[in-house]
Design a protein around this motif. Structure first.
Motif, mmCIF file in Angstrom:
data_model
loop_
_atom_site.group_PDB
_atom_site.id
_atom_site.type_symbol
_atom_site.label_atom_id
_atom_site.label_comp_id
_atom_site.label_asym_id
_atom_site.label_seq_id
_atom_site.Cartn_x
_atom_site.Cartn_y
_atom_site.Cartn_z
ATOM 1 N N UNK A 70 28.849 -73.198 7.694
ATOM 2 C CA UNK A 70 27.432 -72.959 8.000
ATOM 3 C C UNK A 70 26.984 -71.607 7.431
ATOM 4 N N UNK A 71 27.885 -70.634 7.417
ATOM 5 C CA UNK A 71 27.564 -69.310 6.866
ATOM 6 C C UNK A 71 27.138 -69.437 5.409
ATOM 7 N N UNK A 72 27.818 -70.281 4.662
ATOM 8 C CA UNK A 72 27.504 -70.500 3.253
ATOM 9 C C UNK A 72 26.073 -71.040 3.106
ATOM 10 N N UNK A 73 25.698 -72.018 3.962
ATOM 11 C CA UNK A 73 24.340 -72.570 3.920
ATOM 12 C C UNK A 73 23.307 -71.506 4.268
ATOM 13 N N UNK A 74 23.618 -70.672 5.236
ATOM 14 C CA UNK A 74 22.674 -69.617 5.632
ATOM 15 C C UNK A 74 22.533 -68.571 4.521
ATOM 16 N N UNK A 75 23.641 -68.210 3.870
ATOM 17 C CA UNK A 75 23.578 -67.252 2.760
ATOM 18 C C UNK A 75 22.711 -67.771 1.621
ATOM 19 N N UNK A 76 22.723 -69.080 1.414
ATOM 20 C CA UNK A 76 21.933 -69.693 0.349
ATOM 21 C C UNK A 76 20.474 -69.898 0.755
ATOM 22 N N UNK A 77 20.135 -69.600 1.997
ATOM 23 C CA UNK A 77 18.761 -69.766 2.456
ATOM 24 C C UNK A 77 18.381 -71.192 2.781
ATOM 25 N N UNK A 78 19.379 -72.032 3.017
ATOM 26 C CA UNK A 78 19.138 -73.448 3.294
ATOM 27 C C UNK A 78 18.594 -73.654 4.706
ATOM 28 N N UNK A 79 19.149 -72.937 5.674
ATOM 29 C CA UNK A 79 18.799 -73.130 7.084
ATOM 30 C C UNK A 79 17.631 -72.219 7.439
#
Length: 195
Positions: free
Chosen positions: A14-23
């Protein structure tokens, strides 16, 4: 194996998705008309080849013990995921395009009878694009060995008749407009792209 108990990779992705601005956190109206405090801008992850590669490698590693000879994804996000997952598995990747109310393989793509196929997609919410892609493969008599998704946002068990693997499980939180606590609290409503 059916997917009554979906398998998921390490929830730390989930951290990866947050870093990419997805969430995105806030107050959103989804294409279904439901409201949600979280919106997934799913295509943002695909702009980062390294992140996409990490996620596709989780899918590829999960299915490596029963290797497919083809990987199929629905347009649009599934195109890149099919390509990258196939590259990691050393096989070929194709995509299924919309044709009316279903999906088909075009552009001289084909699936052989009993060919071992992995279906991949970006975000599982209702399962519609995955079901359409599975139907396209099965009409060609392919043997689906599993379904891999980046994020499983479904709120119900999906029965695809094959194994389901997700890099992250994050069920959608939704409310009808008249029962939405965010509306009651006066939080401004935002409409984004597809849900």
């Amino acid at each position: 194996m059916d997917n009554s108990a979906p398998q998921t990779a390490d929830p730390g992705v989930e951290k990866l998705f947050r870093e990419a601005g997805v969430v995105c956190d806030g107050h959103f109206v989804l294409t279904s008309g439901l409201h949600s405090p979280v919106y997934w801008e799913k295509f943002k992850i695909l702009q980062y080849p390294d992140y996409t590669g990490i996620l596709c490698s989780l899918i590829a590693e999960h299915f490596r013990d029963k290797p497919p000879t083809g990987v199929v994804g629905p347009t649009t996000g599934g195109v890149m995921l099919a390509f990258e997952t196939a590259r990691l598995l050393g096989t070929r990747g194709v995509f299924a395009e919309k044709a009316g109310e279903t999906r088909i393989l075009r552009r001289d793509f084909t699936i052989g009878k009993n060919e071992k196929v992995l279906v991949v997609d970006d975000v599982l919410t209702t399962g519609k694009s995955i079901m359409e892609t599975l139907d396209a493969v099965r009409r060609l008599e392919g043997d689906v060995i599993g379904v891999g998704v980046l994020v499983d946002r479904s709120n119900a068990d999906m029965s695809f008749g094959t194994e389901l693997f997700s890099c992250l499980r994050s069920p959608a939180i939704t409310y009808s407009g008249d029962e939405c606590p965010l509306c009651a609290a006066g939080v401004p409503l935002t409409k984004r792209g597809g849900s």
